[in-house]
Structures are given as structure tokens and as C-alpha cells.
Design an enzyme around this catalytic site. Structure first.
Site, PDB file in Angstrom:
ATOM      1  N   ASN A  10       0.509  -7.442  -0.225  1.00  0.00           N
ATOM      2  CA  ASN A  10       0.098  -6.425   0.686  1.00  0.00           C
ATOM      3  C   ASN A  10      -0.624  -7.229   1.856  1.00  0.00           C
ATOM      4  O   ASN A  10      -1.784  -7.519   1.565  1.00  0.00           O
ATOM      5  CB  ASN A  10      -0.986  -5.463  -0.084  1.00  0.00           C
ATOM      6  N   LYS A  12      -1.923  -6.072   4.397  1.00  0.00           N
ATOM      7  CA  LYS A  12      -2.827  -4.867   5.161  1.00  0.00           C
ATOM      8  C   LYS A  12      -2.755  -5.091   6.663  1.00  0.00           C
ATOM      9  O   LYS A  12      -1.461  -5.215   7.177  1.00  0.00           O
ATOM     10  CB  LYS A  12      -4.253  -5.385   4.689  1.00  0.00           C
ATOM     11  N   HIS A  95      -4.139   3.227  -2.257  1.00  0.00           N
ATOM     12  CA  HIS A  95      -4.746   2.057  -2.110  1.00  0.00           C
ATOM     13  C   HIS A  95      -6.160   2.347  -1.776  1.00  0.00           C
ATOM     14  O   HIS A  95      -6.567   3.437  -1.063  1.00  0.00           O
ATOM     15  CB  HIS A  95      -4.301   1.240  -0.918  1.00  0.00           C
ATOM     16  N   GLU A  97      -8.319   1.413   0.211  1.00  0.00           N
ATOM     17  CA  GLU A  97      -8.710   1.434   1.610  1.00  0.00           C
ATOM     18  C   GLU A  97      -8.189   2.657   2.288  1.00  0.00           C
ATOM     19  O   GLU A  97      -8.847   3.239   2.930  1.00  0.00           O
ATOM     20  CB  GLU A  97      -8.050   0.205   2.500  1.00  0.00           C
ATOM     21  N   GLU A 167      -6.534  -1.717  -9.283  1.00  0.00           N
ATOM     22  CA  GLU A 167      -7.185  -2.633  -8.617  1.00  0.00           C
ATOM     23  C   GLU A 167      -8.741  -1.759  -8.478  1.00  0.00           C
ATOM     24  O   GLU A 167      -8.898  -0.815  -7.859  1.00  0.00           O
ATOM     25  CB  GLU A 167      -6.532  -2.265  -7.112  1.00  0.00           C
ATOM     26  N   GLY A 173     -11.028  -8.155  -2.275  1.00  0.00           N
ATOM     27  CA  GLY A 173     -11.250  -8.981  -1.008  1.00  0.00           C
ATOM     28  C   GLY A 173     -12.671  -9.520  -1.341  1.00  0.00           C
ATOM     29  O   GLY A 173     -13.045  -9.995  -0.302  1.00  0.00           O
ATOM     30  N   SER A 213      -8.669  -9.702  -5.534  1.00  0.00           N
ATOM     31  CA  SER A 213      -8.892 -11.472  -5.636  1.00  0.00           C
ATOM     32  C   SER A 213      -8.132 -12.193  -6.574  1.00  0.00           C
ATOM     33  O   SER A 213      -8.616 -13.227  -7.124  1.00  0.00           O
ATOM     34  CB  SER A 213     -10.265 -11.500  -5.715  1.00  0.00           C
TER      35      SER A 213
HETATM   36  O1  G3H Z   1      -3.395  -4.370  -2.331  1.00  0.00           O
HETATM   37  C1  G3H Z   1      -4.179  -5.582  -2.310  1.00  0.00           C
HETATM   38  C2  G3H Z   1      -5.554  -5.530  -3.084  1.00  0.00           C
HETATM   39  O2  G3H Z   1      -6.198  -4.648  -1.997  1.00  0.00           O
HETATM   40  C3  G3H Z   1      -6.139  -7.082  -3.090  1.00  0.00           C
HETATM   41  O3  G3H Z   1      -6.455  -7.555  -2.043  1.00  0.00           O
HETATM   42  P1  G3H Z   1      -7.337  -8.848  -2.271  1.00  0.00           P
HETATM   43  O4  G3H Z   1      -6.098  -9.519  -3.067  1.00  0.00           O
HETATM   44  O5  G3H Z   1      -7.450  -9.538  -0.899  1.00  0.00           O
HETATM   45  O6  G3H Z   1      -8.441  -8.917  -3.104  1.00  0.00           O
END
Ligand code: G3H
Length: 251
Positions: A10, A12, A95, A97, A167, A173, A213
């Protein structure tokens, strides 16, 4: 039944130039990838079509969001039928977010999921608890509530086009990855929930992937867990180590 390992990237709201996007695609195009693993990357909407054109064909492309409606007066939205028309097979929905920053409730996520499936998309459906919810002992309650809204709008046959991404919000993150045992526990409980809420067959065949993460360093241990069927990777999907995460199950 063996569930095919699934690794999603992802991106983002990254990267911020066409050139940087091309470099990310090139890393994947040149990599040796485990052919047993299904790989899907989700670039920002503006890059979906160029990525689809540049990317090797054994990697699939996902949108990061889609609307409940297919057309009409919905400024700024992307519709499920438009994604299908553009040749995009997957969409990420729910998600954290989207839920926390853009006010998407579980009901909205469920309606988007229904609309995406109706258009012919496959859905990476994200669920997960906040740190406060985990500390209050409500992790499973929260995950089940998020899933229940979707379960009520789906029929058993729809689940072959759903991948559940667990998640935990506190792990996204933050560099604080769930331990393999923590991930396994939630995945196993989620599978148990699907057994009673949908069917044992759907529970057994639905892939439940972990996100939060994930790095090359922690992916191998997480991948050994019996109910961890892959990953949804954020930050590390923008780095060359994404290739090692894709290959986490390689012996
Ligand atoms: O969609 C992915 C997740 O939000 C994980 O994000 P991350 O690997 O940066 O923690």
C-alpha cells in the site's frame, strides 16, 4: 486447504513524482519473486493506469479506495465500475486511515465492499483495533464489529473475492509490529468468527493477512504463523526490502 500467500504493497499517498513511481515499479520488475505468492500493489489513484501499463503482469494492481456509487454527482470519488473498466482488479477498503481521517464508518465500508464486489472487484478489507481498544481488552470485539457490518451485506459466495487485512492501528507506521503470537491470536479468533458468522468453508479458505510495521526483518517469523496468510505493507513497500517481504515464505 492451502491458502495462497498474499503480499500487498500500500503506497498510500506516495511517491510524489512520476519518476519515483517508475523506480518503484522497476525494482519489482527486475526482482526474482516467489511465484507461489500473490502480489498486489496499490499506488495512488493518479498512478493506477501508468503502473498497470509498466508493471510486470504477474503482479496485480489495487486502488486504495472506491465509492459506494458507480457514477453521478460525487466530486472527487472513484467508482468501482471505473476501476474495473481501467483493468484494476483489486481495491483496498476500510483502511484505518480512511476510517479515522476520512470518517468512514463500518457501515460505509460495508456498502463500499458490496458495491466493489457488484462491479467485479476483489477487496482487501482492513480491520483492526486502536491501542486503547487493545488495552481495554476489546480487540476481538472491535474486529468482529467491523467485520459484522460486511458479513450482513455479503453472501457466502462473495468471500472468495475478499482478503481480510488485520491491521492493528497502533502498529501502522509506528515501527511497533505486533508479535507473531499477537497476530496469530487475532487471525485465529477472526477465522473462528467467520466459521460461526458465515461458514466453516469460508473461514478455512479466506486469507487473513497482517499489516502494521512489517519489514524484511520481521516478516519471516510472522509468516510462520498458521493463520497469517500474508501481509499488507505500507512504508516498507516503498523500499527494495519489499521484495524480501514478498519472498518471506521462500525456503
Ligand atoms: O496498509 C498498510 C498499513 O497501513 C501498514 O503500514 P506500515 O507498514 O507503514 O506500518
Amino acid at each position: 486447504m492451502t491458502r495462497q500467500f498474499f503480499v500487498g504493497g500500500n503506497f498510500k499517498l506516495n511517491p510524489t513524482s512520476r519518476e519515483a513511481k517508475r523506480e518503484l515499479v522497476n525494482i519489482l520488475n527486475k526482482a526474482t519473486l516467489n511465484p507461489q505468492t500473490e502480489v498486489v500493489i496499490a499506488p495512488p489513484a493518479l498512478y493506477l493506469i501508468p503502473v498497470l501499463e509498466l508493471l510486470r503482469k504477474d503482479i496485480k494492481v489495487a486502488a486504495q479506495n472506491s465509492h459506494t456509487k458507480n457514477s453521478g454527482a460525487f466530486t472527487g470519488e472513484i467508482s468501482p465500475v471505473q476501476l474495473v473498466d481501467a483493468g484494476i482488479p483489486y481495491v483496498i477498503l476500510g483502511h484505518s486511515e480512511r476510517r479515522t481521517l476520512f470518517g468512514e464508518t463500518s457501515v460505509i465500508v460495508a456498502q463500499k465492499t458490496r458495491a466493489a464486489l457488484d462491479a467485479g472487484l476483489r477487496v482487501i478489507l482492513c480491520v483492526g483495533e486502536t491501542l486503547a481498544e487493545r488495552e481495554a481488552g476489546s480487540t476481538q470485539k472491535v474486529v468482529e464489529e467491523q467485520l459484522r457490518a460486511v458479513v450482513t451485506l455479503l453472501s457466502p459466495g462473495d468471500w472468495s473475492r475478499i482478503v481480510i487485512a488485520y491491521e492493528p492501528v497502533w502498529a501502522i507506521g509506528t515501527g511497533k509490529v505486533a508479535t507473531a503470537a499477537q497476530a496469530q491470536e487475532v487471525h485465529a479468533d477472526t477465522r473462528k468468527y467467520l466459521t460461526s458468522a458465515v461458514s466453516p468453508e469460508v473461514a478455512e479458505s479466506t486469507r487473513i493477512i497482517y499489516g502494521g510495521s512489517v519489514t524484511a526483518a520481521n516478516s519471516k517469523e510472522l509468516a510462520t504463523q498458521p493463520d497469517v496468510d500474508g501481509f499488507l505493507v505500507g512504508g516498507a513497500s516503498l523500499k527494495p526490502e519489499f521484495v524480501d517481504i514478498i519472498n518471506a515464505t521462500a525456503v
